[in-house]
Structures are given as structure tokens and as C-alpha cells.
Motif scaffolding. Structure first.
Motif, PDB file in Angstrom:
ATOM      1  N   THR A  85       7.372  -1.157  -7.325  1.00 42.11           N
ATOM      2  CA  THR A  85       6.340  -1.997  -5.737  1.00 42.11           C
ATOM      3  C   THR A  85       4.972  -2.751  -6.815  1.00 42.11           C
ATOM      4  OG1 THR A  85       5.046   0.168  -6.362  1.00 42.11           O
ATOM      5  CG2 THR A  85       6.647  -0.104  -3.945  1.00 42.11           C
ATOM      6  N   THR A  89       3.483  -5.433   3.497  1.00 39.41           N
ATOM      7  CA  THR A  89       2.555  -5.635   5.028  1.00 39.41           C
ATOM      8  C   THR A  89       3.089  -7.441   4.507  1.00 39.41           C
ATOM      9  OG1 THR A  89       1.047  -4.700   5.246  1.00 39.41           O
ATOM     10  CG2 THR A  89       1.105  -6.081   6.066  1.00 39.41           C
ATOM     11  N   GLN A 117       3.979   2.755  -0.374  1.00 38.23           N
ATOM     12  CA  GLN A 117       5.520   2.211   0.134  1.00 38.23           C
ATOM     13  C   GLN A 117       5.758   1.655   0.925  1.00 38.23           C
ATOM     14  OE1 GLN A 117       5.981   3.636  -2.900  1.00 38.23           O
ATOM     15  NE2 GLN A 117       8.168   3.047  -1.847  1.00 38.23           N
ATOM     16  N   LEU A 118       4.473   0.812   1.652  1.00 37.84           N
ATOM     17  CA  LEU A 118       4.129  -0.366   2.549  1.00 37.84           C
ATOM     18  C   LEU A 118       3.893  -1.316   2.350  1.00 37.84           C
ATOM     19  CD1 LEU A 118       4.575  -0.008   6.135  1.00 37.84           C
ATOM     20  CD2 LEU A 118       2.331   0.319   5.878  1.00 37.84           C
ATOM     21  N   ASP A 145       1.286  -1.618   0.507  1.00 41.28           N
ATOM     22  CA  ASP A 145       0.405   0.130   0.148  1.00 41.28           C
ATOM     23  C   ASP A 145       0.767   1.612  -0.193  1.00 41.28           C
ATOM     24  OD1 ASP A 145      -2.027   1.952   0.684  1.00 41.28           O
ATOM     25  OD2 ASP A 145      -2.207   1.462   2.113  1.00 41.28           O
ATOM     26  N   THR A 199       8.545  -0.102   5.346  1.00 43.98           N
ATOM     27  CA  THR A 199       8.324   0.876   4.651  1.00 43.98           C
ATOM     28  C   THR A 199       9.462   1.160   3.496  1.00 43.98           C
ATOM     29  OG1 THR A 199       7.942   2.107   7.020  1.00 43.98           O
ATOM     30  CG2 THR A 199       8.605   2.829   4.647  1.00 43.98           C
ATOM     31  N   GLN A 254       5.374  -5.589   8.739  1.00 41.45           N
ATOM     32  CA  GLN A 254       5.831  -4.515   8.255  1.00 41.45           C
ATOM     33  C   GLN A 254       6.966  -3.566   7.827  1.00 41.45           C
ATOM     34  OE1 GLN A 254       1.588  -2.128   9.842  1.00 41.45           O
ATOM     35  NE2 GLN A 254       0.792  -3.336   7.909  1.00 41.45           N
TER      36      GLN A 254
END
Length: 140
Positions: free
Chosen positions: A100, A63, A60-61, A58, A93, A91
């Protein structure tokens, strides 16, 4: 087989299960390294059903979620049950130089491998050097 009831041992077991911080989402041990133009993340998830592993991005995260369920069998009397169950969560960053759109993941033998490619603009590139003969003359 004779089993004795030890009330102190049972009280210790119940108290430790109530106070055990491991019942919350667990951290999964992981390694992260760069190999050429991509990063490789490997995470240990032993005994986890591959269908419960969820990897999403999501912004730059990144998970990673997984669930290890308890075995349930009818008519079985458990004598010891020490293998932990529950959810795993991690998680991370990601930097802005990560592609991505092309992240991929693979789960095999209890190890999750996530391939994180570096964006094309962040890859090292060769800059050509112009010489005096290559310059264009500007007339005014």
C-alpha cells in the motif's frame, strides 16, 4: 425556432429528476487485472476535472472519489441538459499482500489508472533445494 410547452413532458422530467437514483454517488465502470507483480485498475471518469480526483488508502481500503461539475455560463439558455453531474465513489478492499505504500495513480483522457504493487513477501520466489552433501553434520 418555435418551442411548445408540454406540461406532461415537463412533469415527467421533474418527476424523473426527483426519483432518479443516479443523483446519489455514482459507480464508475472499472477494469482490474494483474500484470506481473502489480495490479492495474482503470476507471472511466469522462468529463471529470483532474483536480477533483482523490485516491486514498486507509489500512486495506482503497477509496476513489471524483466530482463532475455542471457547466455554468452566463447568458446561456439550455435546450437540453442530459449529461449527468455529481460525485463518483468507489471503494475496494485490498488483500494483505498488497504494498500500500507504493500505490500510484495517473489520470489521462478521462481514464484513471491506479497501479497497485504486490508486496515483496507475496511475490513468487525460487526455493533452493539442498542435497545430502550440503547438509551439516550434527554431533552430540
Amino acid at each position: 425556432m418555435t418551442m411548445f410547452f408540454d406540461p406532461f413532458r415537463e412533469l415527467d422530467r421533474v418527476a424523473s429528476s426527483l426519483l432518479d437514483q443516479r443523483q446519489s454517488p455514482r459507480l464508475m465502470p472499472m477494469d482490474l487485472f494483474r500484470d506481473g507483480d502489480h495490479y492495474v485498475l482503470t476507471a472511466d471518469l469522462p468529463g471529470v476535472d483532474p483536480g477533483s480526483v482523490d485516491v486514498d488508502v486507509d489500512g486495506q481500503l482503497l477509496t476513489i472519489r471524483a466530482e463532475r461539475s455542471a457547466r455554468t455560463e452566463e447568458g446561456v439558455q439550455w435546450l437540453a441538459r442530459e449529461r449527468g453531474t455529481g460525485s463518483y465513489l468507489r471503494q475496494l478492499t485490498l488483500g494483505k499482500d498488497i504494498d500500500t505504500e507504493n500505490i500510484s495513480a495517473h489520470y489521462e483522457n478521462g481514464v484513471l489508472s491506479v497501479m497497485i504493487p504486490v508486496a515483496e513477501k507475496a511475490k513468487p520466489r525460487k526455493i533452493s533445494v539442498a542435497t545430502a552433501g550440503d547438509r551439516k553434520k550434527v554431533s552430540a
